[in-house]
Design an enzyme around this catalytic site. Structure first.
Site: not given
Length: 318
Positions: A233, A281
């Protein structure tokens, strides 16, 4: 209250497009042909919904469902669900653990580690400069790789790196044991783990304790010229601290798949930094085909009165 006289239904709640929802519905219907799925709520349907399949649902999507018995995330991360005060806390929440996604993460991590170890990112820069340059080749067993987070994905990554011959050091909140990995646990052990790592691969869950963990202090514990791979993250990393460490040479290179703000803002310094590789991502994307089968196993368990798998400990944040 369970409305036993009603035929129960499964709610699919996402922020996806209609086309993406159709893909999910097709996969889930194939995995659970006896279940009835809905994508919208109303006063008639709400009492029949006892399971919610969710992928970044909009706030309040799960509020006021009197029969809800299971919230099954279709994503590996559950931070948005834990941060949404409208999500009922008395209903079990299960995260997605998909071996196919774990394999994809291991592939991305191995690509990044190999590229850093063998200098392939520098070779790509040299190509753009029309520059023919060679460098000494180190063996894998000369490279210390620290894997932060030894859960489903982190453990899979650590094992794959061991198979390639790397010296793998693992770190997690709680003690773990993985063949071929020197495992350490607890905050006090982290500086010594970082000090042994030429490459750090972050796969930690995002919790209050791990937010901002990779800051100036952590980066200063690394050997000069170490590299960072962040596949977990964005909020694990204090981005200004990482940029400062890159500019000073403390950190040689960063391979980043996740960011504090996504999409990464156009003017962000990471885009044009010569020693940062930006991924949008994509390290381990959810595959509806395999994820639907994993989610279906929990639905079948619920219907049969068996224990549910991969339940989230809300107090710990994962």
């Amino acid at each position: 209250m369970q409305y036993a006289w009603l035929h129960m239904t499964v709610l699919l709640a996402t922020d996806a497009s209609a086309e993406e929802n159709r893909t999910w519905l097709d996969a889930l219907s194939h995995a659970l042909p006896d279940e009835q799925f809905v994508t919208a709520r109303n006063a008639e349907i709400d009492p029949t919904i006892d399971i919610a399949m969710v992928a970044n649902p909009r706030p309040a999507s799960l509020a006021g469902l009197p029969s809800l018995r299971l919230i099954q995330s279709l994503w590996a991360g559950v931070n948005s669900l834990l941060n949404d005060s409208s999500v009922p806390t008395d209903v079990p929440l299960a995260r997605m653990v998909d071996p196919v996604m774990n394999d994809a993460m291991a592939q991305t991590a191995l690509w990044a580690v190999l590229g850093l170890h063998r200098g392939f990112f520098e070779c790509a820069q040299h190509q753009r400069e029309h520059r023919w340059d060679t460098h000494a080749q180190r063996r894998a067993d000369e490279i210390g790789v620290a894997v932060l987070g030894l859960g489903q994905m982190g453990g899979r990554v650590a094992r794959s790196l061991v198979r390639e011959g790397y010296r793998v050091i693992g770190w997690s909140e709680r003690a773990k044991a993985i063949d071929g990995v020197r495992c350490h646990a607890g905050a006090a052990a982290l500086p010594a783990v970082l000090a042994q790592a030429q490459i750090v691969v972050n796969l930690l869950p995002l919790t209050a304790a791990t937010t901002g963990l990779i800051d100036a202090q952590a980066l200063s514990a690394l050997p000069e010229g170490a590299s960072l791979v962040n596949l977990a993250r964005g909020l694990h990393v204090v981005e200004p601290d990482l940029l400062a460490a890159l500019d000073s040479g403390r950190v040689q290179r960063a391979v980043l798949d996740v960011f504090a703000t996504e999409p990464l803002p156009i003017g962000h310094a990471f885009w044009d930094h010569p020693r940062v590789t930006v991924l949008p991502h994509i390290a381990a994307q959810t595959d509806p085909r395999s994820a639907a089968e994993c989610a279906a196993a929990n639905v079948r368990a619920l219907r049969a009165g068996r224990a549910l798998a991969h339940l989230v400990d809300r107090a710990r944040g994962y």
